[in-house]
Design a protein around this motif. Structure first.
Motif, PDB file in Angstrom:
ATOM      1  N   ALA A 397       0.823  -1.216   0.000  1.00 42.95           N
ATOM      2  CA  ALA A 397       0.000   0.000   0.000  1.00 42.95           C
ATOM      3  C   ALA A 397       0.852   1.259   0.000  1.00 42.95           C
ATOM      4  O   ALA A 397       0.628   2.178  -0.801  1.00 42.95           O
ATOM      5  N   PHE A 398       1.836   1.338   0.894  1.00 43.09           N
ATOM      6  CA  PHE A 398       2.576   2.591   0.989  1.00 43.09           C
ATOM      7  C   PHE A 398       3.446   2.822  -0.239  1.00 43.09           C
ATOM      8  O   PHE A 398       3.533   3.948  -0.740  1.00 43.09           O
ATOM      9  N   MET A 399       4.084   1.788  -0.733  1.00 45.77           N
ATOM     10  CA  MET A 399       4.942   1.987  -1.902  1.00 45.77           C
ATOM     11  C   MET A 399       4.139   2.398  -3.132  1.00 45.77           C
ATOM     12  O   MET A 399       4.627   3.160  -3.968  1.00 45.77           O
ATOM     13  N   ILE A 444      -7.963  -2.275   1.540  1.00 46.27           N
ATOM     14  CA  ILE A 444      -7.989  -3.668   1.998  1.00 46.27           C
ATOM     15  C   ILE A 444      -6.661  -4.033   2.659  1.00 46.27           C
ATOM     16  O   ILE A 444      -6.627  -4.752   3.669  1.00 46.27           O
ATOM     17  N   GLN A 445      -5.565  -3.540   2.099  1.00 41.01           N
ATOM     18  CA  GLN A 445      -4.260  -3.791   2.728  1.00 41.01           C
ATOM     19  C   GLN A 445      -4.219  -3.214   4.144  1.00 41.01           C
ATOM     20  O   GLN A 445      -3.688  -3.831   5.079  1.00 41.01           O
ATOM     21  N   ASP A 513      -5.034   5.202   8.202  1.00 39.46           N
ATOM     22  CA  ASP A 513      -4.135   6.096   8.928  1.00 39.46           C
ATOM     23  C   ASP A 513      -3.089   5.308   9.704  1.00 39.46           C
ATOM     24  O   ASP A 513      -1.927   5.733   9.806  1.00 39.46           O
ATOM     25  N   TYR A 514      -3.471   4.142  10.234  1.00 39.49           N
ATOM     26  CA  TYR A 514      -2.488   3.325  10.944  1.00 39.49           C
ATOM     27  C   TYR A 514      -1.402   2.835   9.994  1.00 39.49           C
ATOM     28  O   TYR A 514      -0.205   2.878  10.326  1.00 39.49           O
ATOM     29  N   LEU A 515      -1.783   2.381   8.809  1.00 42.63           N
ATOM     30  CA  LEU A 515      -0.783   1.899   7.857  1.00 42.63           C
ATOM     31  C   LEU A 515       0.179   3.013   7.469  1.00 42.63           C
ATOM     32  O   LEU A 515       1.403   2.816   7.451  1.00 42.63           O
TER      33      LEU A 515
END
Length: 586
Positions: A397-399, A444-445, A513-515
């Motif tokens: 997700a972040f990448m 979803i991630q 937000d946590y991810l």
């Protein structure tokens, strides 16, 4: 847009200095591998990506793929490049030696995969899905199926696909309706329709091996009643070669925003012959082997695209003359200064650079964990596996979020020229956008991270990840940097622990937000570690740049974590308060 150049200096730093790859391989008992081999593989992989694959990217986007008489054709040069890729053994890097693979460590293969994504995302997708199919077959298929299919998939003579999604069943696979009827001799007839199938058909390989989720008769309802089947495009003859055409066909090629040179197919299965992979009604567990690998690979797509955008933006900013820099004249012999000296342009370039190099470090740490899981045993293997599980949704997700941000910044640096096709920057935005959607949307991630990887196991995976990052902190020699990295890591652990025990709706509302909070925090830890290691590098330019880029990240990007922390602590009330006609006042 300038020709892509492999970022070899950064990879060499990460492998040789930061990961101490020789010691890493020695500790795992695989001393046949070393830094010299790793550097040579990465250098040759970079050359292939830059010289063979990258030149096809623009024309591939212009041409797209065609479906004629049931056969898909890809853009000019794509098939020839694939044959070159296979002939040089790149497809076999991670394959089992038992089936003629090279069985290389992930820490050697991951850099090559990133560079292929930078060079030509559409081209890379077919090889990526084949690697994931190989992994699923290796772990779950019968010995008979392995003997028939693995060697040719690993060599690249055949390619593989993943068939999950149906028109009515995307994230919720419990709605899946494709049927599998047993017909004897271990064979099944597969009937149904699948959509969004990457490389469902192409003109690269002699056969295509589809891995298809379907339901057996009287299977339990929901996801507990899904099985996995191997369905080849061509059935094999008595010599194991492609023979009769199976009853599988391409309905159409999707018309898409980006990755136009990759054939995304609608697949029709009309009583196609298939074979069960794994146990009955355990298909989703088998497919998750493939999906989790693909999720990290999709994260590398975002990283690769961001690197390509950064390279294009930096080259343009150094050449484009506009106005004088506010800090004083930089090019006295010219009527204006290069825009690279404009503070706002420098901000955008440094944002790209800090995110790309931070995510690259995260991907190489992930590769290190995959090496440990592959070669170690006992508790060490178990701990590495937990770290991989926890980091997978973050990497995916972040990448990919970062890939879109960096690609948008690349367009912005170019100004109006960035919006014009001929410069290539807008293609990067279009191509990378899909990475936030497939293999499970980034929402979803986030739910997977906070729901399965954190709260469901009571923080065990998080604690394993904490220990892994603590080992990076322990490498830091400069006292002040070590203290700051330690404080950052401890805050992340405390915030993560505080999420345990929350209500289901609060957890779901906090997920994204946590991810993001996790990603910014953990990459911050890695920046402290990298910059400290760089002070001992023989490459003085790299050492200086790492320190300054770390300072930029800590000052300008790390504060984003505090915004996400504030949001994830608010609870679900503000998210769920508006409902019904309150959304549109009707």
């Amino acid at each position: 847009m300038p020709q892509y150049q492999a970022p070899l200096a950064d990879f060499q730093f990460l492998l040789n200095d930061w990961l101490d790859i020789n010691e890493h391989y020695k500790s795992l008992g695989v001393e046949e591998f070393d830094a010299e081999l790793a550097n040579e593989i990465i250098a040759q992989g970079g050359k292939f990506a830059a010289d063979v694959i990258a030149p096809l990217n623009r024309e591939g986007d212009e041409q797209g793929c065609k479906l004629e008489d049931g056969q898909v054709s890809t853009p000019d040069g794509f098939s020839a490049a694939y044959k070159d890729y296979v002939a040089n053994g790149w497809n076999a890097m991670l394959g089992s030696a038992e089936y003629d693979g090279q069985d290389l460590p992930y820490s050697m293969a991951v850099p090559v995969h990133e560079m292929l994504n930078s060079a030509n995302l559409s081209w890379r997708l077919t090889t990526m899905l084949t690697e994931s199919a190989i992994l699923a077959i290796t772990k779950h298929a019968s010995e008979e199926l392995k003997s028939l299919y693995l060697a040719k998939l690993i060599s690249g003579e055949w390619t593989g696909t993943m068939n999950l999604t149906e028109p009515h069943a995307g994230t919720d696979l419990s709605l899946l309706s494709t049927k599998a009827e047993p017909v004897g001799d271990g064979r099944y007839e597969i009937t149904g329709n699948k959509i969004f199938i990457t490389a469902g058909d192409q003109d690269w390989s002699d056969n295509i091996i589809h891995l298809v989720l379907a339901r057996l008769p009287d299977a339990p309802p929901g996801v507990k009643g899904i099985s996995l089947f191997l369905v080849p495009k061509f059935l094999l003859d008595e010599n194991g070669n492609p023979g009769q055409k199976n009853k599988v066909s391409v309905g159409s090629i999707e018309k898409k925003m980006g990755i136009k040179a990759s054939p995304t197919c609608v697949m029709n299965y009309d009583g196609a012959t298939g074979w069960l992979v794994g146990e009955e009604n355990q298909g989703l567990a088998c497919m998750f082997t493939m999906m989790n690998d693909a999720r990290f690979q999709v994260g590398l797509e975002g990283l690769g695209t961001a690197e390509a955008s950064f390279q294009g933006a930096l080259a343009y900013a150094r050449e484009r003359l506009q106005s004088r820099a506010p800090q004083g004249v930089q090019s006295p012999d010219s009527k204006a200064d290069p825009i690279v000296f404009q503070p706002d342009v420098a901000r955008m370039l440094l944002t790209q650079k800090a995110l790309v190099e931070g995510c690259r470090a995260l991907s190489m740490m992930y590769a290190q964990m995959m090496d440990i899981e592959k070669y170690a045993d006992g508790e060490q293997k178990h701990q590495a596996g937990m770290v991989i599980q926890y980091l997978t949704p973050i990497c995916k997700a972040f990448m990919t979020d970062m890939g879109l941000e960096a690609s948008n910044l690349g367009v912005q640096v170019f100004g109006g020229h960035g919006y014009i096709r001929e410069w290539g920057m807008e293609q990067l935005v279009r191509d990378t956008r899909i990475a936030q959607l497939y293999e499970g949307t980034n929402g979803i991630q986030a739910l997977d991270l906070i729901g399965r990887k954190l709260t469901r196991d009571g923080g065990e995976m998080m604690n394993a990840t904490y220990q892994a990052f603590l080992s990076k902190v322990s490498m830091i020699e400069e006292t002040g940097a070590k203290e700051k990295a330690t404080a950052l890591l401890e805050e992340w652990k405390s915030v993560s622990t505080s999420q345990l025990g929350k209500s289901a709706e609060d957890v779901a509302s906090a997920a994204c937000d946590y991810l993001a909070y996790c990603a910014y925090s953990l990459i911050g830890v890695l920046w402290y570690s990298m910059a400290d290691t760089a002070t001992r590098s023989e490459n003085t330019t790299l050492a200086s740049a790492k320190g300054k880029t770390r300072d930029f990240y800590i000052a300008r990007l790390l504060p984003r974590k505090d915004m996400h922390l504030a949001a994830l602590e608010t609870g679900a009330d503000t998210v769920l308060a508006v409902s019904g006609s309150e959304f549109d006042y009707i």
